[in-house]
Design a protein around this motif. Sequence first.
Motif, PDB file in Angstrom:
ATOM      1  N   ALA A  23       0.841  -1.194   0.000  1.00 19.23           N
ATOM      2  CA  ALA A  23       0.000   0.000   0.000  1.00 19.23           C
ATOM      3  C   ALA A  23       0.881   1.252   0.000  1.00 19.23           C
ATOM      4  O   ALA A  23       0.678   2.167  -0.794  1.00 19.23           O
ATOM      5  CB  ALA A  23      -0.910  -0.004   1.220  1.00 19.23           C
ATOM      6  N   LEU A  24       1.886   1.245   0.886  1.00 14.71           N
ATOM      7  CA  LEU A  24       2.773   2.403   0.972  1.00 14.71           C
ATOM      8  C   LEU A  24       3.483   2.639  -0.353  1.00 14.71           C
ATOM      9  O   LEU A  24       3.538   3.759  -0.863  1.00 14.71           O
ATOM     10  CB  LEU A  24       3.812   2.178   2.070  1.00 14.71           C
ATOM     11  N   SER A  25       3.998   1.550  -0.943  1.00 16.83           N
ATOM     12  CA  SER A  25       4.762   1.730  -2.173  1.00 16.83           C
ATOM     13  C   SER A  25       3.863   2.165  -3.316  1.00 16.83           C
ATOM     14  O   SER A  25       4.253   2.956  -4.165  1.00 16.83           O
ATOM     15  CB  SER A  25       5.500   0.439  -2.533  1.00 16.83           C
ATOM     16  N   GLY A  73       1.443   4.053  -3.106  1.00 14.91           N
ATOM     17  CA  GLY A  73       1.166   5.483  -2.942  1.00 14.91           C
ATOM     18  C   GLY A  73       2.240   6.343  -3.586  1.00 14.91           C
ATOM     19  O   GLY A  73       1.953   7.423  -4.084  1.00 14.91           O
ATOM     20  N   GLY A  74       3.468   5.842  -3.577  1.00 14.70           N
ATOM     21  CA  GLY A  74       4.552   6.596  -4.195  1.00 14.70           C
ATOM     22  C   GLY A  74       4.781   7.923  -3.508  1.00 14.70           C
ATOM     23  O   GLY A  74       4.504   8.083  -2.330  1.00 14.70           O
ATOM     24  N   PHE A 119      -1.808   4.282   9.336  1.00 15.49           N
ATOM     25  CA  PHE A 119      -0.701   5.026   8.744  1.00 15.49           C
ATOM     26  C   PHE A 119      -0.386   4.524   7.330  1.00 15.49           C
ATOM     27  O   PHE A 119      -0.005   5.297   6.459  1.00 15.49           O
ATOM     28  CB  PHE A 119       0.540   4.901   9.640  1.00 15.49           C
ATOM     29  N   GLY A 132      -0.284   6.667   3.963  1.00 15.33           N
ATOM     30  CA  GLY A 132       0.848   6.615   3.033  1.00 15.33           C
ATOM     31  C   GLY A 132       0.416   6.274   1.626  1.00 15.33           C
ATOM     32  O   GLY A 132       0.966   6.785   0.652  1.00 15.33           O
ATOM     33  N   GLU A 133      -0.583   5.393   1.502  1.00  9.60           N
ATOM     34  CA  GLU A 133      -1.022   5.011   0.157  1.00  9.60           C
ATOM     35  C   GLU A 133      -1.762   6.154  -0.531  1.00  9.60           C
ATOM     36  O   GLU A 133      -1.508   6.463  -1.686  1.00  9.60           O
ATOM     37  CB  GLU A 133      -1.930   3.785   0.212  1.00  9.60           C
ATOM     38  N   GLY A 155       0.469   9.554  -0.063  1.00 15.46           N
ATOM     39  CA  GLY A 155       1.825   9.431  -0.577  1.00 15.46           C
ATOM     40  C   GLY A 155       2.891   9.729   0.456  1.00 15.46           C
ATOM     41  O   GLY A 155       2.625   9.938   1.638  1.00 15.46           O
ATOM     42  N   MET A 156       4.114   9.738  -0.040  1.00 11.81           N
ATOM     43  CA  MET A 156       5.250  10.009   0.820  1.00 11.81           C
ATOM     44  C   MET A 156       5.114  11.394   1.442  1.00 11.81           C
ATOM     45  O   MET A 156       5.438  11.607   2.607  1.00 11.81           O
ATOM     46  CB  MET A 156       6.523   9.926  -0.012  1.00 11.81           C
ATOM     47  N   ALA A 166       2.635  11.117   4.295  1.00 14.03           N
ATOM     48  CA  ALA A 166       3.109  10.276   5.391  1.00 14.03           C
ATOM     49  C   ALA A 166       4.238  10.970   6.142  1.00 14.03           C
ATOM     50  O   ALA A 166       4.278  10.972   7.381  1.00 14.03           O
ATOM     51  CB  ALA A 166       3.572   8.928   4.847  1.00 14.03           C
TER      52      ALA A 166
END
Lengths: 415, 572
Positions: A275-277, A279-280, A303, A307-308, A311-312, A315
């Motif tokens: 999910a986090l990745s 989001g980029g 969290f 992040g998703e 995004g970064m 987050a």
Amino acid sequence: MFVGYVSVQLARDGKVDYASLAYPGAVAGIFIVLHLVMRFLLPMADGLILPLAAGLTFLGMVMIERLDPKLALEQLLWIAVAAAAFVLVVLFLRNYEILAQYKYTLGIAALVLLALPMVFGTEVNGAKLWLKVGPMSFQPAELAKVLLVIFLAAFFAEKHELLSISTHRVLGIPVPEIKYFVPLLVMWGVSVLMMIFQKDLGSSLLFFGIFICMVYAATARKTYVLVGAALFLLGAFLCYLAFSHVQVRVQTWLNPFNPATIQRQSYQISQSLFALSSGGVSGSGLGLGYPKLIPSVSTDFIFSAVGEELGMIGAVAVVLMYILLVARGIKVALLHRDDFGKLLAVGLTSVIALQAFIIMGGVTRLIPLTGITLPFVSYGGSSLLANFILLALLLILSHRGATTNVASIRKGAGR
Amino acid sequence: MRKRETSDTRLTVVAAVLFLGLAVVAGKLVIIQGLEAGRYKKLAAEQRDTSINVTPRRGTVFDREGEIMAISEDVTTIYATPYQVKDKPAVAQKVAEVLGQDPGDVLKKLQEPSGFVYLARKFDKTLAAELEKMDLPGIGFIQESKRFYPLGSLCSQALGLVDVDNKGQAGLELYYEDVLGGEPGEVLLERDAAGNPIPGSEKKRKDAVDGTDLQLTLDKDIQAKLEEALASGVERYSAEAGTALVMDCNTGDILAMATSPTFDPNERSEIDAAAMRNRAITDVYEPGSSLKIVTASAALEQKVVEPQTALNVPSILKVADKEFKEAEPKPARQLTFSQVISQSSNVGTIMVALQLGDERLAQYLDRMGLGSKTGVDFPGEVAGLVPPVSTWSGTSAATISIGQGISVTPLQLACVMGAIANGGRKISPHFLKSKITDEGTRDMGLGGLGDEVLSQDACRKMSAILEQVVAAGNTGSKAAVNYYRVGGKTGTAEKARKGGSGYSGTYMATFAGFAPAERPRLVCMVVFDEPSPIWGGETAAPVFKEIMAYSLQHLKVPPSYTSPEGGAGGQD
């Protein structure tokens, strides 16, 4: 928050329902009330702490609305309850010093709260953390952590000079008398017991972390820190050997994408990373990701959803908000003059910082994953209640610290 | 004051440690979301989703006049996620009612310990919508398309069909898969924590790109007539099968092609695999006398003979220890070369072939395209077998000149006939006329006339001889078409024994011809497998006539004569 709400609705329904803007409106109203209460009752309190907490709470509301609208109403009600508790604390505990007088009562209360679920608790997701009272379930550990911080602050404020006197030397290192290790051993015992009986690795780590932070702040004894850390690691290692659920946590941490476990034990952590990745840098946009693939996303994994979808940028902004909050908390401690207040402020700040670190570190696979809420953001009544009480205490300390300083400066000027 | 300062230092240390921890989290985020996002995404794609391909809308196939030959209809595929179906017996009852299935069978599917089962694939769209309205939990729907052939069995071998995934499986559907098929889209079914797909979570990841429509050179009406004539011929002559084709000899447009019996591509379960073969392209046979057109053309062009050259034809001709005679015993006689062909004399043809010699005969077989693929846009074309001249024995030229010991496809022979008809230019047979896209119709410009394989002079002479074949009293007289001048050649060849050497005692009957002779437009080829009577002139020729007569009229080709039998008022 309104913008977030509207964009969630747009992504979900393609239209905006103005009636549903009542939720963000209500939350905003609650914070305005809290702000006014603070301005009148604690005029000298730090002006940034409450807005930061409000920001995190707003973010949590938006994410919960996006993830599960049914939970959003509950969260709103809990925010109201927590806000009421905040007001009560501000009203009745402005003389926080009285807490120090009841330190043992509070300490025992904390232990009782911790022990309750072991005896009467309901097991949820493999951990015995919840007390069920009618339809409500309550996590006593959340409240216990605040009580424990108060107890430790009072205890250390009274005893820190004793604790820091070395009477022995072991291998040339000055070591205090053995009996002063007793509190340390008690805390260690509590943490290990929590790991064993409640299977709650997150809280166990949190409690011990708070303890280490406070003992260091109180005594500046690295010995405590080192011995404490060593003991904790020993305890953790023994638990790893003894309990399969601890082994699973470590295995999934080391190897989340193992095909044998990716659909089961390591599903949560791998989904969180995916999910986090996905989001980029800039995120998928609110309501446009697939965060629901992560089990318990609205509590422990909120969290990852942030992040998703944000995004970064989003987050890291959340991390920065915690850093700011901690900075203001430490500033409260620095500005405070008496030891109890100082230690209390450090302890309360550590609670937020460590809790945020443990869960954010967990979902990003920085440390083994342990179930714990993200302060102010996650869905969960006990957590909100505890964090708002904590917030109230911190603001009282801030106000008092500032007023005594002003008084002392004036006194100094007058002299 | 001193004490306070130390205390502040400690606090700063605590703060620094806490900051550091949070900063490391931020750093880790940068790694996951920025630096290594690609790697995680790849892992995610492998694991996260159950994806189902969405078949794009397949291109429609039209005949040369815009008649729909194959079209895709919107249908709905219905699936279930069993563990999400709460009241299984009740749901099974409701589903079975709509789907027209047995409730027990549906219930069995709903009880499977799987996360995904198909309940019905490619189901009627409106009925599926009824089920969708019931809003049953655990039942999901995917929009798909299904191939339908409105003309039924018509042209089935050439069109071919698609498999259940809408991919071309045979025929033109297979050959033009890339064009008709489009690009499949992808629907993602998200998985829950247990890894099961979640109904209602369908998300389009990639839109399907619809296929391109095609217009074929086929003519539905000629095709219908051809199939009807062929089918009644197969019945009348008790043949195993019959194959026929009609082609424009100037463009290579294939107007009709079929093998009887045919099949209905809409009834997939009842298809006999043998009936799916488009034998005009995919099957070879020994052509027999019809191959004499190659021998004769070569001899005329090489000036070995002229149509009027008189030949003393013995009743038996001995070539390298082997005796050749006529199909029906004949006494020694004198024939012109023209008569040798029109009466289909084996001995006469062999005499000319021997004069022509191995090398030149082999050269013309090659030039006429025998032994190599025509390049038709159809899957599974075979090249036939022409033995290389280096392997020829003393009798090879003799046998090959009369169409034995050589195998060709009906399409190859039609191309040879077409080349003779069109003045000696090689034909590139094809089915595709144009692609129809949003921008309009684009003619693919296939076919057209190729290299010269035969001189115009030789063609004119051959054409005259082939017209004689159809003249009264000769072998192909039953192929004569009213109002039109027709040229052609019969063939009757004994089938080689299956899986062994020698002959089987059963025959292939051929008639290949063209019309109108003065300005040739169409080539038609008819082959019967094991007809009775065995003769091409008796079986294939009348069917040729039926097909050719209809085709000429349908295409409004100006008649050659004003009276049915010709002569008076002829155009030339």
